[in-house]
Design a protein around this motif. Structure first.
Motif, short mmCIF file in Angstrom:
data_model
loop_
_atom_site.label_atom_id
_atom_site.label_comp_id
_atom_site.label_asym_id
_atom_site.label_seq_id
_atom_site.Cartn_x
_atom_site.Cartn_y
_atom_site.Cartn_z
N ARG A 1 -7.76 2.44 -3.19
CA ARG A 1 -8.49 2.06 -2.64
C ARG A 1 -9.45 3.27 -1.49
N GLU B 1 0.65 -1.15 0.69
CA GLU B 1 0.03 -0.44 0.08
C GLU B 1 0.55 1.04 -0.15
N ARG C 1 -7.68 8.65 -0.78
CA ARG C 1 -6.95 7.20 -1.27
C ARG C 1 -6.03 7.42 -2.08
#
Length: 171
Positions: free
Chosen positions: A154, A128, A160
């Motif tokens: 995501r 991420e 985001r």
């Protein structure tokens, strides 16, 4: 105005993108006059979009139009798109750059995405990234796709973010 588009592209589409650029240039020149800022407008067509850049001999003199982390630039791009839409009646996807901010940021994001791809390849686990704006996420997604890995976005704006994932297993 130079164009970086396929030779066989629809001439009507090219004319519409050139018109978008001209309308945006008029809007931005007026804004520069009001703000008493010196700058020139460069027009182009890139990736099937009008590309407009505000440049100056002293690029730092335009920093007020970029803002912290490009926040003012993002808002200015949206206002410019609205001005184009008001004049043409068509939704605009033009890209605006000021003083090379986006070009520099694109290089930084490309390097970030390449490091993420290398890390995911080595670990085999998804990664991420920090929250990014839409422009930044698009740059990362493009680099990841070119590498053969997968990514998705995501979260909810303004938090985001992109997740880089290993390539799907061959079936």
């Amino acid at each position: 105005m130079s164009t970086q588009t396929p030779v066989d592209q629809d001439p009507d589409r090219t004319a519409r993108l050139e018109e978008e650029g001209e309308v945006a240039a008029d809007y931005l020149e007026e804004l520069l006059d009001i703000a008493d800022l010196d700058g020139d407008i460069d027009l182009d067509i890139r990736h099937d979009r009008a590309a407009v850049e505000v440049v100056a001999e002293e690029q730092n003199s335009l920093s007020v139009l970029v803002g912290r982390d490009g926040e003012v630039l993002e808002a200015l791009q949206e206002l410019t798109r609205l001005a184009v839409q008001a004049r043409t009646g068509e939704r605009s996807r033009l890209m605006l750059d000021v003083a090379g901010f986006r070009a520099t940021r694109r290089s930084e994001l490309t390097a970030l995405a390449e490091r993420a791809v290398a890390q995911v390849r080595e670990s085999g686990e998804e990664l991420e990234l920090e929250p990014l704006n839409a422009f930044e996420r698009k740059v990362v997604h493009d680099v990841v796709a070119e590498s053969g890995l997968v990514s998705d976005s995501r979260g909810v704006e303004p938090e985001r973010y992109v997740v880089v994932q290993p390539a799907p297993a061959a079936e």
